[in-house]
Design an enzyme around this catalytic site. Sequence first.
Site, PDB file in Angstrom:
ATOM      1  CG  ASP A 176      -1.571   1.432   1.112  1.00 31.98           C
ATOM      2  OD1 ASP A 176      -1.518   2.475   0.734  1.00 31.98           O
ATOM      3  OD2 ASP A 176      -3.003   0.601   0.977  1.00 31.98           O
TER       4      ASP A 176
ATOM      5  CB  THR B 128      -3.755   1.887  -2.224  1.00 29.76           C
ATOM      6  OG1 THR B 128      -2.420   1.541  -1.684  1.00 29.76           O
ATOM      7  CG2 THR B 128      -3.612   3.211  -2.675  1.00 29.76           C
ATOM      8  CG  ASP B 129      -3.411  -3.127   1.297  1.00 30.49           C
ATOM      9  OD1 ASP B 129      -3.383  -3.424  -0.065  1.00 30.49           O
ATOM     10  OD2 ASP B 129      -2.705  -2.759   1.814  1.00 30.49           O
ATOM     11  CB  VAL B 130      -9.459  -0.293   1.205  1.00 28.57           C
ATOM     12  CG1 VAL B 130     -11.440  -0.414   1.191  1.00 28.57           C
ATOM     13  CG2 VAL B 130      -9.237  -1.103   2.327  1.00 28.57           C
TER      14      VAL B 130
END
Length: 585
Positions: A403, A431-433
């Site tokens: 991320d 950014t992961d989500v």
Amino acid sequence: MSLYQEAGPRAAPAATRTARTVAGDLLDRTLDGLPDRDTGGWEVGGVGPVGVDAGDERAVQAACGVMHVHGRATGAPAPLAADYVSAVTGVLAAQGATAALLARRRGRPPLRTRTSLAQGALLTVTQYLAAATADDGTGTRVTDAGTGLATLTTADAVRVEIETLDPEAWAGFWHRLGVPPRTAGRGWQPFQTRFGTAVCPLPPELRAAVRAHPLEAVRRAGAEHGVSVAAIGEATTAPPGLAPWTLAPAPPADPPPYSPPPTDPDALPLAGLRVVESARRVQGPVAGHVLRLLGAEVVRVEPPGGDPMRGLPPVAGGCSVRFSALNHGKSVTEADLTTRPGRETVRELVSRADVFLHNWAPGKAGTLRLDADALHAVNPRLVYASASGFGTALGPLPPIGTDYLAQVHGGLAAALRPAGEPPAPSLMTVTDVLGGLVLAQAVLAGLLARQETGRGCRVASSLLSAAALVPRPGRRTALSPLDRPLPTADGLLYLGAEARALPREVARTVGATGTTTVGERLRTRTTDAWLAELRAAGLQSVAVRTDLADLATDPAFARAVLPPDDRLPYARPAAPWEFTEETSQ
């Protein structure tokens, strides 16, 4: 067709314009080349089912806990300066519309779908909400302590972000910079757990070691030990030409046997579809999670003994609540993919599945002989979905795909923090989500294309391509004092969009002598008292959430947050879409 029907001043259409634009762009990409481009009715609201006064980007960040999580590392709630929640909500809107269209293609009646900025914001704090509301079985709440960013500064004043998932690489890197092993070891746990806590209280000796070396020396230490080192600049832009996902058709397949559509009128849009997921950490599990929320059956493939993340604190009910928050409701099959029987287990699962998704490291699928070509040989109609950190955008040897490095390379480390503050990635896993949501939309695009053509396909997305979706100005955003959380006598208040645009009206309403004394005046009364005054003046505002656990008991969130129960001992957001059958006019 896009519809907007939320009444009242809480969410004027301008507040949701960015989310609707993101959704429209993604739907254009999803439907590109398909004969029928009518997505039916989809709507984006501001507050949706949440009972707060203001529903613009920043107001929902404040009310739903995003500012709280993002601000943990620096000690106080703080706004994300770019329209992150709007980007998330736009992807959710596209998912709802695509899932409804796919259900219609499969024989269901037309569905109208709706989501909101508040529901998007709540989804982004899923893991943090679970941790905040879990207990260890004794009735004691688990809390995260400490502050601090992971960002370091070199001797030549360059801010850098480092990344490794390997404790030996970590130890070697710090040894190369002159740090004793015991001291380096004290930094490993906060560094690794920052993904779940949004804070990184590193030992000061580590920060001092980097300050004693120029950038090139730090980079050499990283290169010697496999630690990625990324310099953080002021640029807010992402690399040009990044598509949210790519889609390539598989070879033609025989027509499938007839499958009757679900007959249950209350069935979710993806009911009857099966997803096989082999994914770790956040990005891949988020994709599987939202596909399950849309009605798909999801089967996780985990190593013998289960995913090690199941033991990540806090643990309640025998499992990490951070892990469970993204993986509950999925069935599990254990398989050692390094062995032939383990790979055969995957092939057998895939032979009866509609989707296979993973976020393996680059090259691993080929090494395991579980790449798209291999699995399409088993199931030609399969939608094969892969997620990565950077795709091919940074060349054949990209940095470690996590991320925070995606935030750096995608311009978000600068864009998410306002002008006047040093650029640094948010330790909230933004950014992961978002990357997981984009992967899920790519899967939906693949399923819709398969429904039209009868052919399977391969879809791919990355954290970097997801980061590029977040709208942001070309220069860093400047925030005034009234654009930040404002202390009251008993908490914090955040002005809604209209109030922020009318600072003189705010000053008059609160009885301040001018706009520069609004903050001083607000400290004299409680948050609720000021919210009532501002509401009466048409200057809708919200209380800033400073304790995520309160979301589970706040009546304003009763329709949007599910409280802990006997099945899941933590609170979690309800599904972020509402589906209703369309009626003829």
